[in-house]
Enzyme design. Structure first.
Site, PDB file in Angstrom:
ATOM      1  N   CYS A  89       0.836  -1.187   0.000  1.00  7.93           N
ATOM      2  CA  CYS A  89       0.000   0.000   0.000  1.00  7.93           C
ATOM      3  C   CYS A  89       0.877   1.245   0.000  1.00  7.93           C
ATOM      4  CB  CYS A  89      -0.896  -0.027   1.233  1.00  7.93           C
ATOM      5  SG  CYS A  89      -1.937   1.417   1.423  1.00  7.93           S
ATOM      6  N   ASP A 183      -9.045  14.161  -7.550  1.00 13.04           N
ATOM      7  CA  ASP A 183      -8.903  14.245  -6.093  1.00 13.04           C
ATOM      8  C   ASP A 183      -7.460  14.496  -5.669  1.00 13.04           C
ATOM      9  OD1 ASP A 183      -7.692  11.820  -6.546  1.00 13.04           O
ATOM     10  OD2 ASP A 183      -9.016  10.647  -5.240  1.00 13.04           O
ATOM     11  N   GLY A 191      -0.927  -2.489 -13.062  1.00  9.81           N
ATOM     12  CA  GLY A 191       0.315  -2.929 -12.466  1.00  9.81           C
ATOM     13  C   GLY A 191       0.890  -1.941 -11.480  1.00  9.81           C
ATOM     14  N   HIS A 196      -7.559   3.826  -3.438  1.00 10.74           N
ATOM     15  CA  HIS A 196      -7.293   4.667  -2.278  1.00 10.74           C
ATOM     16  C   HIS A 196      -8.602   5.063  -1.617  1.00 10.74           C
ATOM     17  CE1 HIS A 196      -7.006   8.050  -5.488  1.00 10.74           C
ATOM     18  NE2 HIS A 196      -8.179   8.168  -4.919  1.00 10.74           N
ATOM     19  N   HIS A 210     -11.926   4.935  -4.013  1.00  9.85           N
ATOM     20  CA  HIS A 210     -11.776   4.871  -5.465  1.00  9.85           C
ATOM     21  C   HIS A 210     -10.926   3.671  -5.856  1.00  9.85           C
ATOM     22  CE1 HIS A 210     -12.097   9.534  -5.188  1.00  9.85           C
ATOM     23  NE2 HIS A 210     -13.287   8.963  -5.120  1.00  9.85           N
ATOM     24  N   HIS A 233      -9.807  -3.949   2.853  1.00 11.40           N
ATOM     25  CA  HIS A 233      -8.669  -3.167   3.353  1.00 11.40           C
ATOM     26  C   HIS A 233      -8.972  -1.674   3.271  1.00 11.40           C
ATOM     27  CE1 HIS A 233      -4.274  -2.315   3.874  1.00 11.40           C
ATOM     28  NE2 HIS A 233      -4.616  -1.233   3.172  1.00 11.40           N
ATOM     29  N   GLU A 234      -9.470  -1.236   2.122  1.00 10.53           N
ATOM     30  CA  GLU A 234      -9.756   0.189   1.936  1.00 10.53           C
ATOM     31  C   GLU A 234     -10.832   0.681   2.896  1.00 10.53           C
ATOM     32  OE1 GLU A 234      -7.935   2.061   0.236  1.00 10.53           O
ATOM     33  OE2 GLU A 234      -6.818   0.476  -0.759  1.00 10.53           O
ATOM     34  N   HIS A 243      -2.463   1.734   9.150  1.00 13.90           N
ATOM     35  CA  HIS A 243      -1.868   0.439   8.884  1.00 13.90           C
ATOM     36  C   HIS A 243      -1.442  -0.282  10.148  1.00 13.90           C
ATOM     37  CE1 HIS A 243      -0.822   1.255   4.415  1.00 13.90           C
ATOM     38  NE2 HIS A 243      -1.909   0.510   4.538  1.00 13.90           N
TER      39      HIS A 243
END
Length: 500
Positions: A89, A183, A191, A196, A210, A233-234, A243
């Site tokens: 991330c 944003d 890749g 986010h 997004h 996770h987001e 985190h």
């Protein structure tokens, strides 16, 4: 307006593992470890062509190694490089050294959240709504809705939060977009970046999530990028979590790919329950009244609840150990905590069984992860251990102010702080006296915190201070005490489970 500066973005930029092995050697050739450490918060940005000094670089590498869960050496090696090159991330892991609040700093602007680590942001309600602004063209809309519902359900299962899709105004707006989408955080091509999200708040973009439509979004297979896992996770970020440095946690920064059996781990659960509390218990159905069975004192005492000695335990000090476990000292005894930091796994009647030749009643303890050294302080003396072996030549004598301290705490930067009466000072083995600017009043370093404390520990990036049967959780971002609570439940595992 720069939304990054305004709304406290949790810019979680996940790098896909597709083609990772193919490009790894090529990426390694042009890899700059200093740039990586700057990007993720371990080093300040070097400006004007300046280079980082070796001490700062060593501390930064050590801090990264500790956060990544690999062997701490302070040196770049193959293991460290491999971890830095791993898919991850893009949210910085820690606050940059220059942004960490010094003890004599002025009060920060509380209305301007950090754009990388701002613990404490949360929704002020339990029903949070979400809305699909757009959909991916790669999966059926029914599959996307299912993935999003399942992702939210991971968090609602362990908190009072309930997530409801809305066709009108909503708290969290979900969309799939390409490139620069307005944003301030443009996506790249496949890749690179995956998604986010933004912290909870009151701005128009708070909580929004997004996804990069250039990625290959999939459901239920190893190929491509699993939508549900990335979304879960987001959404952890969108409800206020940063985190985790616990390997296996959903909120760890390194993306692990598709796992059909993924779950929240204990660290994820304790983190979110710290913000929102635990899920309400289902109401049991009424049962016919029956006479209680006769019990004996033996029956009543045979449960798994800790005994009175544990539940009323005070700490001489508490510290992270060389084995990543918490240890508390009291009157010559040593208490080893369970792996999740709640409850006592083992009691050593003599702490010297673990820390040879340790004093009977310690004053303070601290573990320096940068150098893998564990320190015990008492009176005029200092004991130093490598793992659990006393180093040759120890104990040694402490100098000046550093004698007769009360507690110790190790900050995320690696600095060891010693508390003494109403004051606190930075300490290193080569310090004969406090450096310039120290000691300072405890109330200056930690506004709102009382003095005459008995123990302290930095645990999972939060500072805790102990006095008698209670503890104080300190909010480093807002520079205030979040609350005072009894430590019996959150720390010693007595009574009803509750978050720290």
């Amino acid at each position: 307006m720069n939304l990054l500066a305004y709304s406290g973005i949790i810019l979680c930029i996940l790098q896909t593992n597709k083609g990772f092995e193919i490009s790894r050697e090529k990426r390694a050739k042009g890899f700059e470890s200093d740039k990586y450490l700057e990007k993720f918060g371990y080093l300040d940005e070097a400006k004007g062509g300046r280079q980082h000094d070796e001490t700062s670089r060593k501390y930064a590498i050590s801090e990264f190694q500790e956060f990544a869960g690999i062997r701490v050496t302070g040196q770049m090696n193959e293991e460290t490089l491999a971890r830095m090159l791993a898919p991850r991330c893009g949210l910085p892991d820690v606050i940059r050294p220059g942004d960490r609040i010094p003890p004599n700093a002025r009060e920060t602007n509380r209305n301007k959240p950090s754009n990388f680590y701002a613990p404490g942001f949360k929704w002020d309600k339990n029903e949070v709504t979400y809305k699909f602004v757009g959909f991916s063209r790669q999966l059926p809309q029914s599959s996307q809705r299912r993935a999003i519902r399942n992702a939210f359900s991971k968090w609602s299962a362990v908190t009072p939060l309930q997530f409801r899709e809305s066709s009108g105004a909503a708290d969290i707006l979900i969309n799939w977009v390409f490139g620069d989408h307005g944003d301030g955080s443009p996506f790249d091509r496949r890749g690179g970046t995956l998604a986010h999200a933004f912290f909870p708040g009151t701005s128009a973009i708070s909580g929004d999530t997004h996804f990069d439509e250039a990625e290959e979004w999939t459901e239920g297979k190893n190929a491509g990028t699993n939508l549900e896992i990335v979304a879960a996770h987001e959404f952890g970020h969108a409800i206020g979590l940063s985190h985790s440095n616990v390997r296996g946690a959903l909120m760890q920064p390194f993306y692990g790919g598709y796992d059909p059996n993924y779950q929240l781990q204990s660290d994820d659960i304790r983190g979110v329950q710290t913000l929102y509390g635990s899920a309400p218990r289902p109401q049991p159905r009424p049962q016919p009244t029956r006479a209680p069975p006769a019990t004996t004192p033996r029956d009543r005492d045979s449960g798994n609840n800790p005994d009175k000695e544990i539940c009323e335990l005070k700490f001489d000090d508490i510290a992270n150990g060389p084995d990543n476990r918490l240890y508390a000292f009291r009157f010559g005894r040593l208490y080893k905590f369970n792996y999740d930091g709640v409850g006592i796994e083992k009691v050593y009647k003599n702490s010297r069984r673990v820390f040879p030749k340790a004093p009977k009643n310690i004053a303070a303890a601290a573990f320096d992860r940068r150098n893998n050294k564990f320190y015990i302080f008492k009176g005029y003396k200092l004991w130093r251990y490598s793992q659990f072996t006393l180093d040759a030549g120890y104990p040694k004598r402490l100098q000046g102010w550093y004698r007769n301290v009360d507690a110790a705490i190790v900050e995320d930067s690696g600095e060891i702080l010693l508390l003494k009466g109403k004051e606190v000072s930075v300490w290193r083995e080569d310090f004969a006296s406090p450096p310039r600017g120290y000691p300072v009043a405890i109330g200056v370093k930690w506004p709102g915190l009382r003095d005459d404390l008995e123990a302290a520990v930095r645990y999972r990036r939060i500072s805790y201070f102990f006095k008698g049967a209670n503890y104080f959780r300190y909010n480093d971002y807002n520079r205030k005490v979040d609350y005072r609570k009894s430590k019996a439940g959150p720390w010693l595992g007595c009574g009803r489970p509750e978050p720290k």
